[in-house]
Design an enzyme around this catalytic site. Structure first.
Site, PDB file in Angstrom:
ATOM      1  N   CYS A  54       0.834  -1.215   0.000  1.00 38.02           N
ATOM      2  CA  CYS A  54       0.000   0.000   0.000  1.00 38.02           C
ATOM      3  C   CYS A  54       0.864   1.259   0.000  1.00 38.02           C
ATOM      4  O   CYS A  54       0.533   2.245  -0.663  1.00 38.02           O
ATOM      5  CB  CYS A  54      -0.912   0.025   1.222  1.00 38.02           C
ATOM      6  SG  CYS A  54      -2.045  -1.353   1.295  1.00 38.02           S
ATOM      7  N   ARG A 131      -7.833  -3.775  -3.477  1.00 41.70           N
ATOM      8  CA  ARG A 131      -7.236  -2.631  -4.178  1.00 41.70           C
ATOM      9  C   ARG A 131      -8.129  -2.291  -5.382  1.00 41.70           C
ATOM     10  O   ARG A 131      -8.012  -2.909  -6.437  1.00 41.70           O
ATOM     11  CB  ARG A 131      -5.819  -2.977  -4.650  1.00 41.70           C
ATOM     12  CG  ARG A 131      -4.924  -3.411  -3.531  1.00 41.70           C
ATOM     13  CD  ARG A 131      -3.541  -3.805  -4.003  1.00 41.70           C
ATOM     14  NE  ARG A 131      -2.843  -4.496  -2.934  1.00 41.70           N
ATOM     15  CZ  ARG A 131      -2.254  -3.896  -1.892  1.00 41.70           C
ATOM     16  NH1 ARG A 131      -2.259  -2.582  -1.809  1.00 41.70           N
ATOM     17  NH2 ARG A 131      -1.664  -4.602  -0.946  1.00 41.70           N
TER      18      ARG A 131
HETATM   19  C1  BEZ Z   1       0.444  -4.590   1.796  1.00 42.84           C
HETATM   20  O1  BEZ Z   1       1.607  -4.900   1.793  1.00 42.84           O
HETATM   21  O2  BEZ Z   1       0.058  -3.486   1.415  1.00 42.84           O
HETATM   22  C2  BEZ Z   1      -0.585  -5.597   2.219  1.00 42.84           C
HETATM   23  C3  BEZ Z   1      -0.341  -6.923   1.944  1.00 42.84           C
HETATM   24  C4  BEZ Z   1      -1.286  -7.866   2.353  1.00 42.84           C
HETATM   25  C5  BEZ Z   1      -2.429  -7.477   3.014  1.00 42.84           C
HETATM   26  C6  BEZ Z   1      -2.669  -6.129   3.232  1.00 42.84           C
HETATM   27  C7  BEZ Z   1      -1.745  -5.187   2.846  1.00 42.84           C
END
Ligand code: BEZ
Length: 218
Positions: A54, A131
């Site tokens: 993110c 996302r």
């Molecule tokens: C992330 O790295 O943004 C992420 C990965 C897995 C679940 C939620 C966020």
């Protein structure tokens, strides 16, 4: 715009009016129908603040802000986190990397907006938004939707490419072929009558495979 109550848990689709809502954001309270008047909007969600993928994605949006400005497009992010978490994350990323998320991020702690836009997909996660990216035109119509899972980040080039393609298509009444990029030839609408078909077959100004597949430069 339709009231919130009628839309909860209904996945919006391409061509729908963007559902309206009120929300608290890092830039203050907004009513979505009043946001970005006369402009395109990218409404995008991320699973959680202070997570690695993110952080790369939000930084990508922030770093391309001048390109989005040039495309008359406002950015607005969302996650199921509190406003305090958003503020701390924005500040932390600025301190660590120098990148500042200078666009509103919705604090959707009650999941109201995430549910309204089908961003909460329980078989992927019951607590985090997937996302998503909603491309919304100035009339507040949803024009393109992307959904990515939690473990795969989006592609900023593709987001910019599809936004440019939508705007170019609207401006010139044409369609875009596979992998189109600005400057490439575009597809002119196929004929709808025998008369138009015969005209097209005699038209040597376009690159013609057959009457239904013709490209031209704009
Ligand atoms: C992330 O790295 O943004 C992420 C990965 C897995 C679940 C939620 C966020």
């Amino acid at each position: 715009m339709e009231p919130l109550e009628n839309k909860v848990n209904v996945m919006p689709r391409i061509g729908d009016q963007a559902p309206d809502f009120e929300a608290v954001t890092t830039k203050g309270k907004i009513r979505f129908s009043e946001f970005a008047k006369g402009k395109w909007t990218l409404l995008f969600s991320h699973p959680a603040d202070f997570t690695p993928v993110c952080t790369t994605e939000m930084s990508g949006f922030a770093q391309q802000k001048t390109k989005f400005d040039a495309l008359n497009t406002e950015l607005i992010g969302l996650s199921i986190d509190s406003i305090h978490s958003h503020l701390a994350w924005v500040n932390n990323v600025r301190e660590k990397t120098g990148v500042y998320f200078d666009f509103p991020i919705i604090a959707d702690i009650d999941m109201k907006v995430a549910k309204l836009y089908g961003m909460l997909q329980p078989n992927e996660s019951e607590t985090a938004a997937v996302r998503a990216v909603f491309f919304i035109d100035p009339s507040k119509k949803i024009r393109l939707i992307m959904y990515y899972p939690l473990n795969v980040g989006r592609n900023m080039d593709e987001i910019l490419r599809t936004l440019e393609a939508l705007q170019f298509s609207d401006k010139h009444g044409v369609a875009m072929p596979l992998n189109w990029r600005k400057g490439d030839k575009v597809i002119i609408p196929p004929p709808k009558s025998l008369e138009e078909m015969n005209e097209r077959l005699a038209d040597d100004s376009c690159e013609r495979v057959d009457f239904y597949l013709c490209k031209k430069e704009i």
